[in-house]
Scaffold this motif. Structure first.
Motif, PDB file in Angstrom:
ATOM      1  N   GLY A  69       0.810  -1.209   0.000  1.00 58.61           N
ATOM      2  CA  GLY A  69       0.000   0.000   0.000  1.00 58.61           C
ATOM      3  C   GLY A  69       0.847   1.263   0.000  1.00 58.61           C
ATOM      4  O   GLY A  69       0.426   2.303  -0.524  1.00 58.61           O
ATOM      5  N   ILE A  70       2.028   1.188   0.580  1.00 58.87           N
ATOM      6  CA  ILE A  70       2.968   2.309   0.552  1.00 58.87           C
ATOM      7  C   ILE A  70       3.493   2.493  -0.872  1.00 58.87           C
ATOM      8  O   ILE A  70       3.562   3.611  -1.393  1.00 58.87           O
ATOM      9  CB  ILE A  70       4.116   2.086   1.559  1.00 58.87           C
ATOM     10  CG1 ILE A  70       3.563   2.039   2.986  1.00 58.87           C
ATOM     11  CG2 ILE A  70       5.171   3.179   1.420  1.00 58.87           C
ATOM     12  CD1 ILE A  70       4.587   1.607   4.032  1.00 58.87           C
ATOM     13  N   VAL A  71       3.846   1.373  -1.512  1.00 58.32           N
ATOM     14  CA  VAL A  71       4.293   1.429  -2.911  1.00 58.32           C
ATOM     15  C   VAL A  71       3.172   1.972  -3.794  1.00 58.32           C
ATOM     16  O   VAL A  71       3.411   2.786  -4.699  1.00 58.32           O
ATOM     17  CB  VAL A  71       4.743   0.032  -3.386  1.00 58.32           C
ATOM     18  CG1 VAL A  71       5.036   0.035  -4.883  1.00 58.32           C
ATOM     19  CG2 VAL A  71       5.979  -0.427  -2.609  1.00 58.32           C
ATOM     20  N   ALA A  72       1.932   1.551  -3.528  1.00 53.14           N
ATOM     21  CA  ALA A  72       0.795   2.044  -4.301  1.00 53.14           C
ATOM     22  C   ALA A  72       0.630   3.555  -4.143  1.00 53.14           C
ATOM     23  O   ALA A  72       0.320   4.256  -5.113  1.00 53.14           O
ATOM     24  CB  ALA A  72      -0.473   1.310  -3.880  1.00 53.14           C
ATOM     25  N   GLN A  73       0.828   4.064  -2.928  1.00 63.68           N
ATOM     26  CA  GLN A  73       0.787   5.521  -2.728  1.00 63.68           C
ATOM     27  C   GLN A  73       1.845   6.202  -3.575  1.00 63.68           C
ATOM     28  O   GLN A  73       1.593   7.234  -4.211  1.00 63.68           O
ATOM     29  CB  GLN A  73       1.023   5.862  -1.249  1.00 63.68           C
ATOM     30  CG  GLN A  73      -0.084   5.459  -0.307  1.00 63.68           C
ATOM     31  CD  GLN A  73       0.356   5.684   1.140  1.00 63.68           C
ATOM     32  OE1 GLN A  73       0.615   6.805   1.555  1.00 63.68           O
ATOM     33  NE2 GLN A  73       0.426   4.609   1.912  1.00 63.68           N
TER      34      GLN A  73
ATOM     35  N   ARG B   8      -7.438   3.209 -10.776  1.00 65.42           N
ATOM     36  CA  ARG B   8      -7.933   3.370  -9.409  1.00 65.42           C
ATOM     37  C   ARG B   8      -6.972   2.722  -8.424  1.00 65.42           C
ATOM     38  O   ARG B   8      -6.305   1.736  -8.743  1.00 65.42           O
ATOM     39  CB  ARG B   8      -9.323   2.760  -9.271  1.00 65.42           C
ATOM     40  CG  ARG B   8     -10.352   3.539 -10.067  1.00 65.42           C
ATOM     41  CD  ARG B   8     -11.761   2.990  -9.908  1.00 65.42           C
ATOM     42  NE  ARG B   8     -12.680   3.879 -10.590  1.00 65.42           N
ATOM     43  CZ  ARG B   8     -13.811   4.341 -10.081  1.00 65.42           C
ATOM     44  NH1 ARG B   8     -14.201   3.978  -8.866  1.00 65.42           N
ATOM     45  NH2 ARG B   8     -14.582   5.154 -10.778  1.00 65.42           N
ATOM     46  N   LEU B   9      -6.948   3.273  -7.217  1.00 64.57           N
ATOM     47  CA  LEU B   9      -6.033   2.818  -6.166  1.00 64.57           C
ATOM     48  C   LEU B   9      -6.823   2.245  -4.997  1.00 64.57           C
ATOM     49  O   LEU B   9      -7.775   2.869  -4.523  1.00 64.57           O
ATOM     50  CB  LEU B   9      -5.232   4.000  -5.612  1.00 64.57           C
ATOM     51  CG  LEU B   9      -3.925   4.443  -6.240  1.00 64.57           C
ATOM     52  CD1 LEU B   9      -3.402   5.657  -5.477  1.00 64.57           C
ATOM     53  CD2 LEU B   9      -2.893   3.324  -6.222  1.00 64.57           C
ATOM     54  N   VAL B  10      -6.392   1.077  -4.506  1.00 62.31           N
ATOM     55  CA  VAL B  10      -6.898   0.572  -3.229  1.00 62.31           C
ATOM     56  C   VAL B  10      -5.702   0.438  -2.290  1.00 62.31           C
ATOM     57  O   VAL B  10      -4.746  -0.288  -2.580  1.00 62.31           O
ATOM     58  CB  VAL B  10      -7.614  -0.778  -3.366  1.00 62.31           C
ATOM     59  CG1 VAL B  10      -8.128  -1.238  -2.001  1.00 62.31           C
ATOM     60  CG2 VAL B  10      -8.772  -0.682  -4.365  1.00 62.31           C
ATOM     61  N   LEU B  11      -5.760   1.174  -1.184  1.00 60.19           N
ATOM     62  CA  LEU B  11      -4.674   1.224  -0.202  1.00 60.19           C
ATOM     63  C   LEU B  11      -5.162   0.520   1.058  1.00 60.19           C
ATOM     64  O   LEU B  11      -5.979   1.070   1.804  1.00 60.19           O
ATOM     65  CB  LEU B  11      -4.297   2.678   0.094  1.00 60.19           C
ATOM     66  CG  LEU B  11      -4.014   3.557  -1.134  1.00 60.19           C
ATOM     67  CD1 LEU B  11      -3.793   5.012  -0.704  1.00 60.19           C
ATOM     68  CD2 LEU B  11      -2.814   3.030  -1.912  1.00 60.19           C
ATOM     69  N   SER B  12      -4.667  -0.700   1.285  1.00 59.90           N
ATOM     70  CA  SER B  12      -5.190  -1.517   2.376  1.00 59.90           C
ATOM     71  C   SER B  12      -4.178  -1.664   3.506  1.00 59.90           C
ATOM     72  O   SER B  12      -2.996  -1.946   3.250  1.00 59.90           O
ATOM     73  CB  SER B  12      -5.560  -2.908   1.835  1.00 59.90           C
ATOM     74  OG  SER B  12      -6.106  -3.717   2.848  1.00 59.90           O
ATOM     75  N   ASN B  13      -4.646  -1.476   4.732  1.00 52.91           N
ATOM     76  CA  ASN B  13      -3.814  -1.711   5.921  1.00 52.91           C
ATOM     77  C   ASN B  13      -2.440  -1.099   5.750  1.00 52.91           C
ATOM     78  O   ASN B  13      -1.410  -1.783   5.804  1.00 52.91           O
ATOM     79  CB  ASN B  13      -3.727  -3.217   6.192  1.00 52.91           C
ATOM     80  CG  ASN B  13      -5.107  -3.810   6.426  1.00 52.91           C
ATOM     81  OD1 ASN B  13      -5.831  -4.087   5.468  1.00 52.91           O
ATOM     82  ND2 ASN B  13      -5.497  -3.967   7.684  1.00 52.91           N
ATOM     83  N   THR B  14      -2.446   0.204   5.547  1.00 53.09           N
ATOM     84  CA  THR B  14      -1.211   0.907   5.247  1.00 53.09           C
ATOM     85  C   THR B  14      -1.254   2.295   5.877  1.00 53.09           C
ATOM     86  O   THR B  14      -2.198   2.640   6.584  1.00 53.09           O
ATOM     87  CB  THR B  14      -0.979   0.954   3.723  1.00 53.09           C
ATOM     88  OG1 THR B  14       0.350   1.397   3.449  1.00 53.09           O
ATOM     89  CG2 THR B  14      -1.985   1.853   3.012  1.00 53.09           C
TER      90      THR B  14
END
Length: 268
Positions: free
Chosen positions: A104-108, A120-126
């Motif tokens: 999720g950090i990498v996705a950010q 679209r972005l899903v940021l889970s447990n991050t």
């Protein structure tokens, strides 16, 4: 056509990154990015449901799974560029991204630095920040001095799963334990350095992509408050709280999948 071929690319700094596709190549691509101490198999149980809607692209982050394990600290910038190079090598211009924990950090990072590559972005447990940085130095040093991964593996499992899943021989938890024990310490320590050194609290405001933030009510690694803060930082982000610890995709699979699929497939 459904593909299950597992192969690899080599990054600009000479590191082999393993990846695999699952699902129909005519469906939109969903990139899945993993937690520290796991490999692409952390998503195995979610593949059947997700591949009904998406072509799944999974990869082993540097230091993990079938990817190379370079020595020394890793940076979030490098972990993010690994993904960009993977997308470039595969000719993928734009993908959905679902990342959990470090994933999720990498996705950010992707939403901040290469938003045009993300749908679209899903940021889970991050979280946008897990400081202060000094708190990471001792765990990194102790891990590199330890004889093996056993103590670290048990620590991870207790942070990831509820007590009820740890009390008996849970096949899912055993799979994560095997992966942790097979992971080289340098990969975990290098990734911890990336977590130590990152801070996206200001730059996460630059993410323009539609974003869903998922948090676990009982998560002690990236708390529900971390999730709320992140959702408040990313413009227009939605927030979903699940009654889970850290591995929401495992413990709360049905609710997790419902939230992810609904968000990624709705008409804009």
């Amino acid at each position: 056509m459904t593909s299950h071929v597992r192969t690899a690319i080599t990054t600009g700094d000479g590191v082999r990154i393993a990846y695999r596709f699952d699902g129909d190549e005519h469906k939109p691509v969903l990139l899945l990015s993993n937690s520290i101490g796991t490999d692409l198999h952390m998503w195995d149980d979610q593949v059947p449901a997700l591949s009904e809607h998406f072509r799944l692209l999974r990869y082993d982050a540097r230091g993990h799974g079938a990817s190379d394990v370079p020595d020394g600290p890793y940076s979030l910038d490098r972990l993010g560029r690994d993904v960009v190079e993977l997308l470039d090598a595969l000719g993928l211009e734009r993908v959905h991204v679902l990342g959990l924990s470090l994933g999720g950090i990498v996705a950010q990072w992707l939403g901040i630095h290469v938003p045009r590559r993300v749908d679209r972005l899903v940021l889970s447990n991050t979280a946008a920040y897990l400081g202060p940085p000094s708190q990471w130095d001792r765990p990194i040093a102790e891990l590199l001095e330890a004889p093996d991964m056993r103590a670290t593996a048990e620590n991870f499992l207790h942070n990831w799963f509820p007590a009820r899943m740890l009390q008996r021989d849970n096949e899912v938890v055993e799979g994560f334990r095997r992966t942790l024990l097979a992971t080289r310490r340098e990969g975990v320590a290098g990734s911890w350095a990336a977590v130590r050194d990152y801070d996206l609290r200001r730059t996460a405001t630059l993410i323009p992509n539609p974003t869903l933030v998922i948090a676990g009510e009982h998560d002690t690694v990236t708390s529900a408050d971390h999730g709320r803060e992140l959702a408040a930082t990313v413009p227009g982000a939605r927030f979903t709280l699940l009654p889970t610890v850290h591995m929401a995709n495992i413990e709360g699979q049905a609710q997790f999948l419902a939230a992810v699929v609904s968000f990624l497939t709705e008409q804009s």
